[in-house]
Design a protein around this motif. Structure first.
Motif, PDB file in Angstrom:
ATOM      1  N   ALA A  65      36.258  44.409  48.291  1.00 29.76           N
ATOM      2  CA  ALA A  65      35.152  43.514  47.967  1.00 29.76           C
ATOM      3  C   ALA A  65      33.826  44.199  48.272  1.00 29.76           C
ATOM      4  O   ALA A  65      33.618  44.721  49.367  1.00 29.76           O
ATOM      5  CB  ALA A  65      35.268  42.221  48.765  1.00 29.76           C
ATOM      6  N   ALA A  66      32.929  44.209  47.277  1.00 28.28           N
ATOM      7  CA  ALA A  66      31.595  44.789  47.474  1.00 28.28           C
ATOM      8  C   ALA A  66      30.648  43.773  48.080  1.00 28.28           C
ATOM      9  O   ALA A  66      29.724  44.120  48.809  1.00 28.28           O
ATOM     10  CB  ALA A  66      31.041  45.288  46.149  1.00 28.28           C
ATOM     11  N   SER A  67      30.868  42.498  47.775  1.00 25.70           N
ATOM     12  CA  SER A  67      29.992  41.459  48.309  1.00 25.70           C
ATOM     13  C   SER A  67      30.733  40.142  48.269  1.00 25.70           C
ATOM     14  O   SER A  67      31.724  39.976  47.561  1.00 25.70           O
ATOM     15  CB  SER A  67      28.699  41.354  47.482  1.00 25.70           C
ATOM     16  N   GLY A  68      30.274  39.210  49.040  1.00 17.21           N
ATOM     17  CA  GLY A  68      30.857  37.878  49.030  1.00 17.21           C
ATOM     18  C   GLY A  68      31.543  37.564  50.342  1.00 17.21           C
ATOM     19  O   GLY A  68      31.881  38.448  51.119  1.00 17.21           O
ATOM     20  N   PRO A  69      31.742  36.286  50.638  1.00 18.21           N
ATOM     21  CA  PRO A  69      32.314  35.866  51.914  1.00 18.21           C
ATOM     22  C   PRO A  69      33.808  36.155  51.985  1.00 18.21           C
ATOM     23  O   PRO A  69      34.517  36.145  50.993  1.00 18.21           O
ATOM     24  CB  PRO A  69      32.051  34.355  51.928  1.00 18.21           C
ATOM     25  N   ASP A  70      34.268  36.431  53.219  1.00 15.93           N
ATOM     26  CA  ASP A  70      35.692  36.581  53.446  1.00 15.93           C
ATOM     27  C   ASP A  70      36.337  35.206  53.562  1.00 15.93           C
ATOM     28  O   ASP A  70      35.680  34.204  53.856  1.00 15.93           O
ATOM     29  CB  ASP A  70      35.960  37.367  54.738  1.00 15.93           C
ATOM     30  N   THR A  71      37.660  35.173  53.377  1.00 14.92           N
ATOM     31  CA  THR A  71      38.407  33.941  53.633  1.00 14.92           C
ATOM     32  C   THR A  71      39.082  34.062  54.982  1.00 14.92           C
ATOM     33  O   THR A  71      38.975  35.076  55.666  1.00 14.92           O
ATOM     34  CB  THR A  71      39.461  33.711  52.541  1.00 14.92           C
ATOM     35  N   ASP A  72      39.791  33.039  55.402  1.00 14.28           N
ATOM     36  CA  ASP A  72      40.436  33.041  56.713  1.00 14.28           C
ATOM     37  C   ASP A  72      41.789  33.732  56.719  1.00 14.28           C
ATOM     38  O   ASP A  72      42.526  33.663  57.706  1.00 14.28           O
ATOM     39  CB  ASP A  72      40.592  31.609  57.231  1.00 14.28           C
ATOM     40  N   GLY A  73      42.147  34.395  55.636  1.00  7.59           N
ATOM     41  CA  GLY A  73      43.425  35.077  55.563  1.00  7.59           C
ATOM     42  C   GLY A  73      44.546  34.237  55.008  1.00  7.59           C
ATOM     43  O   GLY A  73      45.675  34.724  54.875  1.00  7.59           O
ATOM     44  N   SER A  74      44.265  32.994  54.663  1.00  8.55           N
ATOM     45  CA  SER A  74      45.291  32.124  54.086  1.00  8.55           C
ATOM     46  C   SER A  74      45.427  32.390  52.588  1.00  8.55           C
ATOM     47  O   SER A  74      44.481  32.828  51.926  1.00  8.55           O
ATOM     48  CB  SER A  74      44.923  30.652  54.305  1.00  8.55           C
ATOM     49  N   LEU A  75      46.611  32.108  52.063  1.00  5.49           N
ATOM     50  CA  LEU A  75      46.814  32.204  50.613  1.00  5.49           C
ATOM     51  C   LEU A  75      45.995  31.152  49.902  1.00  5.49           C
ATOM     52  O   LEU A  75      45.856  30.005  50.380  1.00  5.49           O
ATOM     53  CB  LEU A  75      48.291  31.998  50.273  1.00  5.49           C
ATOM     54  N   PHE A  76      45.446  31.503  48.748  1.00  2.93           N
ATOM     55  CA  PHE A  76      44.785  30.505  47.914  1.00  2.93           C
ATOM     56  C   PHE A  76      45.073  30.822  46.447  1.00  2.93           C
ATOM     57  O   PHE A  76      45.215  31.981  46.056  1.00  2.93           O
ATOM     58  CB  PHE A  76      43.275  30.446  48.179  1.00  2.93           C
ATOM     59  N   PRO A  77      45.198  29.796  45.614  1.00  2.15           N
ATOM     60  CA  PRO A  77      45.525  29.997  44.198  1.00  2.15           C
ATOM     61  C   PRO A  77      44.306  30.451  43.414  1.00  2.15           C
ATOM     62  O   PRO A  77      43.177  30.020  43.684  1.00  2.15           O
ATOM     63  CB  PRO A  77      45.989  28.612  43.746  1.00  2.15           C
ATOM     64  N   ILE A  78      44.533  31.323  42.432  1.00  2.00           N
ATOM     65  CA  ILE A  78      43.462  31.776  41.559  1.00  2.00           C
ATOM     66  C   ILE A  78      43.978  31.841  40.124  1.00  2.00           C
ATOM     67  O   ILE A  78      45.184  31.919  39.882  1.00  2.00           O
ATOM     68  CB  ILE A  78      42.904  33.157  41.969  1.00  2.00           C
ATOM     69  N   THR A  79      43.059  31.801  39.196  1.00  2.00           N
ATOM     70  CA  THR A  79      43.364  32.016  37.787  1.00  2.00           C
ATOM     71  C   THR A  79      42.640  33.269  37.317  1.00  2.00           C
ATOM     72  O   THR A  79      41.417  33.374  37.454  1.00  2.00           O
ATOM     73  CB  THR A  79      42.930  30.811  36.931  1.00  2.00           C
ATOM     74  N   HIS A  80      43.412  34.209  36.786  1.00  2.00           N
ATOM     75  CA  HIS A  80      42.847  35.476  36.324  1.00  2.00           C
ATOM     76  C   HIS A  80      42.587  35.402  34.822  1.00  2.00           C
ATOM     77  O   HIS A  80      43.493  35.111  34.042  1.00  2.00           O
ATOM     78  CB  HIS A  80      43.820  36.617  36.642  1.00  2.00           C
ATOM     79  N   ILE A  81      41.363  35.675  34.432  1.00  2.00           N
ATOM     80  CA  ILE A  81      40.966  35.702  33.028  1.00  2.00           C
ATOM     81  C   ILE A  81      40.460  37.105  32.700  1.00  2.00           C
ATOM     82  O   ILE A  81      39.532  37.600  33.349  1.00  2.00           O
ATOM     83  CB  ILE A  81      39.878  34.654  32.727  1.00  2.00           C
ATOM     84  N   ILE A  82      41.084  37.741  31.735  1.00  2.00           N
ATOM     85  CA  ILE A  82      40.651  39.069  31.290  1.00  2.00           C
ATOM     86  C   ILE A  82      39.776  38.893  30.051  1.00  2.00           C
ATOM     87  O   ILE A  82      40.236  38.387  29.023  1.00  2.00           O
ATOM     88  CB  ILE A  82      41.851  39.973  30.972  1.00  2.00           C
ATOM     89  N   ALA A  83      38.529  39.295  30.160  1.00  2.00           N
ATOM     90  CA  ALA A  83      37.588  39.133  29.051  1.00  2.00           C
ATOM     91  C   ALA A  83      37.784  40.250  28.036  1.00  2.00           C
ATOM     92  O   ALA A  83      37.903  41.424  28.403  1.00  2.00           O
ATOM     93  CB  ALA A  83      36.156  39.144  29.571  1.00  2.00           C
ATOM     94  N   ASP A  84      37.847  39.878  26.763  1.00  2.00           N
ATOM     95  CA  ASP A  84      37.931  40.887  25.700  1.00  2.00           C
ATOM     96  C   ASP A  84      36.588  41.071  25.013  1.00  2.00           C
ATOM     97  O   ASP A  84      36.502  41.636  23.933  1.00  2.00           O
ATOM     98  CB  ASP A  84      39.000  40.495  24.682  1.00  2.00           C
ATOM     99  N   THR A  85      35.543  40.604  25.672  1.00  2.00           N
ATOM    100  CA  THR A  85      34.185  40.705  25.133  1.00  2.00           C
ATOM    101  C   THR A  85      33.232  40.924  26.301  1.00  2.00           C
ATOM    102  O   THR A  85      33.479  40.422  27.406  1.00  2.00           O
ATOM    103  CB  THR A  85      33.792  39.422  24.378  1.00  2.00           C
ATOM    104  N   PRO A  86      32.145  41.667  26.119  1.00  2.00           N
ATOM    105  CA  PRO A  86      31.216  41.903  27.230  1.00  2.00           C
ATOM    106  C   PRO A  86      30.410  40.664  27.615  1.00  2.00           C
ATOM    107  O   PRO A  86      29.852  40.623  28.710  1.00  2.00           O
ATOM    108  CB  PRO A  86      30.305  43.017  26.700  1.00  2.00           C
ATOM    109  N   VAL A  87      30.354  39.677  26.738  1.00  2.00           N
ATOM    110  CA  VAL A  87      29.631  38.441  27.043  1.00  2.00           C
ATOM    111  C   VAL A  87      30.630  37.288  27.025  1.00  2.00           C
ATOM    112  O   VAL A  87      31.177  36.938  25.974  1.00  2.00           O
ATOM    113  CB  VAL A  87      28.491  38.181  26.035  1.00  2.00           C
TER     114      VAL A  87
END
Length: 648
Positions: A65-87
């Motif tokens: 991580a270059a920036s942003g807050p850390d979490t407490d080390g617990s698992l958390f769900p995420i959704t990954h979106i891969i952009a096929d466009t620069p915008v």
């Protein structure tokens, strides 16, 4: 790689559990992640709402991580979106999430608690509409790949923003994932949904490290790191985890398949009916009243493919009838390929003279595509194992013009089932410009030019010689020796292995004589019965009923003695049509063509059961028969079957 049903999400592979309660597909948005259990180091089971999931954090991808807050080390769900466009726009995000909801059985709105964007472009951004839309999804975290780093300062909202300094997007599948903060940075793991094995078809659940369509594997095929039980507690006690995956299964993994588990088999893949199973509880056939026979020995694979819509394919094997009968009672597609079509290295053997590997499927198109990719010449067996001549390739590519109706094995016992068969044949002959001709299996065998003076019974008796001799030499001898050395007693076995494994029933000379008789008969059969012409690989197709003629066969033995029921293999009767291709090496496929009603002796009401028919062609003509299957599907004559109680 196999044609992918959804978005090629590695996260869609559901694991199997026999201990968790059944779950629905409904979920409540933003349910907190609840830890349920830790199965091993790095293996976690958790819940979101009322749905249970599994993740393997040992194989997580770690991003700094270059920036942003850390979490407490617990698992958390995420959704990954891969952009096929620069915008990235709101419409793009909405379309992707909509696809996940429709096509990914792991994803639900709870995974939107954190949203993770990556892009293969060097630089990318979220426009104003995207940021506004994200606010409506109410995520608590927004995670941005390196490509979005230059524009992260422009993003504001109710969510925290984490920017990654390294992002290996190629190693992270799109869709639902889980993450947690670790010393290396943000560790992101694939997540799998746990399914209940209601039909008790599986031995083990397996989670993949790749992506692709899902398949199950009969528990006689070696998977690296897993003990192959072969349906035997005694065998399991003397076995170690396999060092290498069987080449037949390795082929599927190389093509992009995902193994979700190993399915149950009869003890040493025997032909045992459900009431004979001892070490393993027999799988439940999901069709009809749920108490029909699942047959053997590939019962687990057939039951699983008939029961679970999250499963695409299931691998089995056929020595005598072990693919085709389970396919028939489960109402799915299954085949005994031409003998020698697939190596069985790394597979618990019964008889190298007749063992074959097959695949079950609900969809005729997917079944054919899978088979065309799987049975590659590079994996054909050596002829020293098959004992049969080389495949004949001197023929044309047209479909045959004749379908042979064996009057000594048809019509089907149930008139309603025979009506379905006749309707099927009418459609086939019209669509494919074929003719139906009467045929007599028994008479054709007794007219073979070689070996001389062999009737049907004498010919097929050689199958038993090959089966019993090879099974003893390949399995029984070593099992008994190792078990007695380790435990001081004879291993626990079902009949007929209990007696067969004590000593060989036939000598090596008798075994070689049986193989020679079979070779001579196969040569004559391929010249006089099922033969090639200048136009086609197999001049005709022979029909075969390997099932019960449209009558119910129950998993409870005594019920099959009553009127309007039937054993799959009637006691004391030899020479069923299921024996012919094991003897001659020909190809025999089972296809579902309809369903009939029956009065259940278990539920005391009317239920439905599948009607299937076998299609037999000359050995080596597999591709021709696959062509026909596809054309029949194009004509809407063969259809995709459903999972559950009713095939159609």
């Amino acid at each position: 790689m196999f044609g992918v049903r959804t978005l090629a999400l590695s996260a869609v592979a559901g694991l199997i559990t026999s201990i968790l309660a059944d779950h629905t597909d409904q979920s409540v948005k933003q349910n907190a992640l609840k830890h349920v259990d830790t199965k091993a180091v790095g293996e976690h089971i958790f819940q979101l709402g009322d749905i249970t999931y599994f993740t393997d954090t040992i194989h997580a991808t770690c991003e700094q991580a270059a920036s942003g807050p850390d979490t407490d080390g617990s698992l958390f769900p995420i959704t990954h979106i891969i952009a096929d466009t620069p915008v990235v726009t709101a419409n793009f995000i909405e379309d992707v999430i909509s696809k996940y909801e429709q096509e990914d059985d792991v994803f639900n709105a709870d995974f939107l608690q954190a949203i993770f964007f990556t892009c293969f472009n060097a630089s990318a951004t979220l426009d104003a509409s995207a940021i506004q839309y994200l606010s409506t999804l109410n995520p608590s975290k927004l995670i941005l790949g390196k490509a979005f780093g230059d524009h992260a300062s422009n993003i504001t909202g109710s969510f925290s923003v984490t920017v990654l300094s390294t992002t290996n997007a190629a190693s992270l599948p799109p869709g639902p994932l889980v993450a947690r903060s670790e010393d290396c940075g943000l560790a992101i793991s694939t997540v799998y949904r746990l399914y209940t094995d209601d039909t008790r078809a599986f031995v083990d659940g397996v989670y993949p490290t790749s992506e692709g369509q899902r398949f199950a594997v009969k528990d006689i095929f070696n998977l690296q790191g897993i003990i192959t039980t072969s349906g035997s507690a005694s065998w399991t006690r003397i076995s170690e985890p396999a060092n290498v995956t069987a080449p037949a299964i390795r082929r599927l993994l190389d093509l992009g398949g995902v193994i979700v588990g190993k399915t149950k088999t009869t003890q040493f893949a025997s032909a045992a009916e459900p009431w004979v199973w001892d070490d393993v509880y027999p799988p439940l056939n999901p069709r009809g009243d749920g108490m029909l026979s699942c047959s053997g020995s590939s019962a687990g694979s057939a039951s699983a493919i008939a029961a679970y819509d999250w499963l695409d394919y299931a691998i089995g094997s056929d020595t005598g009838t072990s693919m085709r009968r389970p396919a028939a009672v489960a109402g799915v597609y299954g085949q005994r390929p031409s003998h020698g079509r697939m190596t069985l290295e790394g597979v618990t053997p019964i008889s190298y003279s007749t063992d074959t590997a097959g695949v079950f499927c609900r969809d005729p198109y997917k079944w054919v595509k899978f088979s065309r990719l799987w049975y590659t010449p590079a994996l054909y067996q050596d002829r020293s194992l098959t004992g049969l001549p080389a495949y004949d390739v001197s023929h044309g590519q047209s479909l045959p013009k004749r379908i042979l109706y064996p009057v000594d094995y048809l019509p089907l016992k149930n008139p309603a089932a025979e009506n379905i068969l006749q309707g099927f044949l009418t459609k086939v002959t019209r669509a494919m410009n074929m003719e139906i001709e009467q045929f007599n299996w028994t008479a054709s065998f007794e007219k073979l030019s070689q070996p001389a003076d062999f009737n049907l019974a004498r010919l097929l008796a050689n199958l038993l010689v090959m089966w019993t001799h090879e099974h003893y030499e390949l399995v029984g001898k070593s099992l008994v020796t190792m078990y007695e050395a380790r435990y001081g007693s004879y291993p626990r076995l079902e009949p007929p292995m209990r007696d067969r494994f004590r000593s060989p029933d036939y000598s090596s000379a008798e075994h070689e004589a049986a193989r020679e008789i079979r070779r001579l008969a196969a040569e004559a059969f391929e010249q006089q019965v099922l033969y090639s012409t200048a136009d086609t690989c197999s001049e005709s197709i022979i029909l075969s009923d390997i099932s019960t003629g449209g009558l119910p066969a129950y998993r409870e033995e005594k019920l099959n003695l009553s009127p309007n029921a039937s054993f799959l293999a009637p006691p004391g009767i030899a020479g069923t049509s299921g024996d012919f291709c094991p003897f001659f090496g020909c190809m025999d496929v089972t296809v579902p063509i309809g369903q009939v009603s029956y009065w259940s002796k278990k539920t005391l009401r009317e239920e439905t059961m599948p009607v299937t028919i076998g299609l037999i062609v000359k050995r080596g003509c597999d591709l021709m028969l696959y062509d026909l299957i596809e054309k029949l599907a194009d004509a809407d004559i063969l259809k995709t079957v459903n999972t559950g109680v009713r095939a159609f």
